[in-house]
Structure formats: structure tokens, C-alpha cells
Design an enzyme around this catalytic site. Sequence first.
Site, PDB file in Angstrom:
ATOM      1  N   TYR A 167       0.827  -1.211   0.000  1.00 52.49           N
ATOM      2  CA  TYR A 167       0.000   0.000   0.000  1.00 52.49           C
ATOM      3  C   TYR A 167       0.861   1.260   0.000  1.00 52.49           C
ATOM      4  O   TYR A 167       0.642   2.174  -0.805  1.00 52.49           O
ATOM      5  CB  TYR A 167      -0.930  -0.006   1.215  1.00 52.49           C
ATOM      6  CG  TYR A 167      -1.880   1.168   1.247  1.00 52.49           C
ATOM      7  CD1 TYR A 167      -3.029   1.161   0.459  1.00 52.49           C
ATOM      8  CD2 TYR A 167      -1.633   2.279   2.047  1.00 52.49           C
ATOM      9  CE1 TYR A 167      -3.907   2.235   0.470  1.00 52.49           C
ATOM     10  CE2 TYR A 167      -2.499   3.355   2.064  1.00 52.49           C
ATOM     11  CZ  TYR A 167      -3.639   3.333   1.275  1.00 52.49           C
ATOM     12  OH  TYR A 167      -4.502   4.400   1.283  1.00 52.49           O
ATOM     13  N   LYS A 171       1.220   4.136  -3.110  1.00 55.03           N
ATOM     14  CA  LYS A 171       0.876   5.553  -2.993  1.00 55.03           C
ATOM     15  C   LYS A 171       2.080   6.449  -3.315  1.00 55.03           C
ATOM     16  O   LYS A 171       1.912   7.554  -3.847  1.00 55.03           O
ATOM     17  CB  LYS A 171       0.331   5.846  -1.595  1.00 55.03           C
ATOM     18  CG  LYS A 171      -1.003   5.164  -1.302  1.00 55.03           C
ATOM     19  CD  LYS A 171      -2.067   5.530  -2.327  1.00 55.03           C
ATOM     20  CE  LYS A 171      -3.415   4.923  -2.005  1.00 55.03           C
ATOM     21  NZ  LYS A 171      -4.460   5.271  -2.992  1.00 55.03           N
TER      22      LYS A 171
END
Length: 244
Positions: A167, A171
Site C-alpha cells: 500500500y 501511494k
Amino acid sequence: MTTLQKTALITGANKGIGKETARRLAALGITVLIGARDADRGEAAAEELRAGGADVRFVPLDVTDESSVEAAAKHIEATFGRLDILVNNAAIAAAQQKPSETPAATVRQVYETNVFGVIAVTHAMLPLLRRSPAARIVNMSSELGSLTHLADPDSPWASYSSVLLPYCTSKTALNAITVLYADELRAEGILVNAVSPGYCATDLNRRSGTRTAEEGAAVAVDLATVGEDGPTGAFLTEDGPIPW
């Protein structure tokens, strides 16, 4: 067909921050298209938001399926002629694991939605955005994508970033994508920014967040409707810039 009414597409908008972003944009008189994989949930979300008189419609959209993305773009072109706002909100996370224990397949799965999905949707929608007099692209990022925060063991995000390699890095990649699109599109008046909604209670984190989805949507709406003198290529919360 080309309409004077502004039109916005939000991916992953059948719930959470995406849905609240849709609610707020619709309240401003913008026609909002809820992009979602699940037709039942997408239609239900659109119906709920229409109950207040807003113009909200469901568009089938799986950001990991290029045929689905292309079909959505063709539908928007045939119905509206252009797109004014794109909010790349769809995202997934993986189970918490140390970086050394995270298999490449897990990272790849997260990137399919959080990185490649954003590129696929942006690429497909860009011809429609270029027809808008003031197009805006908002990429829903996270402070967990900040390399400054990731490199700081005393960061308030340290306990999360140490077990969320897929994750966090997705990002970080999204932030780089934002900067590169912003650089290319600046001369055309298309503003592209990454925003962090903060730690909101959503299904993504099993509702453990300390902020509401409504609060998280505010910064996305601000950047989706910012004037021509607004920022581009920025990474922002509602309180201002985030260190890269």
C-alpha cells in the site's frame, strides 16, 4: 453530445470516501458518475444520493479491466461529450506483513488497482478531459506514500508503514504519477494533484480510522473544483502540503 453541465467521474465511489466525495460534488450541482465494479452496490449508492435531488449516475467500472475502462469512457463520451473532473479514488490494501515477508504477488495485486488502474483510467479519460475548459484530476493518495514520513522512525505513521509495503509504495508511485501528469498537462490548463484524506474510518482499514469519510472527502472536493490559479503537481491535505 456535449453539455454545459459539469461532469465528474469518481472511481470506487459506491462507498466510503469516494461516495462522500460524490455527495459533496453533487451538492455543488455537478453531475456525478459513480464508478464501481459491483453493479448492485453502485446503483444503490447512486439511488441514495439521487434521493436528495442530485444528478448522480452509476457507471460500471473495474479499473483493473481495460475493456471495462474503455467501455466507461465510450459511455461518458456518448452521453456527455466530455469529462470535467476525474477523481481516482479506487484503492485496495493487503494484509499487514513485514517487507521481508511480503511476496511479490501481493505487491503486484495492490499495484493493479492503486497504480496501473489509475494510469489506465486517466489514459482513457484524458481525451474527454481535454474537451473541458477547466479539467481537474485528483488522485487519492495517502501520507503513507510520503518518503519523508517513511524514512522517519519517529513519524506518527511509522507503526503502519512498517507492515504495509504494498500500500505505502503504491501511494508513493501514485505521487510520482501525479507529478508527471501535472507537468505534461500544465500548459493545457488541466490541474493534477494528489491528496491525502487522512486516517479515515473505511472498509479499507476495517473502520479503525480516527476521521470520518465525510471529513476525508473535503480535500478531494476542494482540489476537484479549484480555480485556474490553483496548484498542480502538489501533494496536499486540507491543512496544506505534505512532504514528498
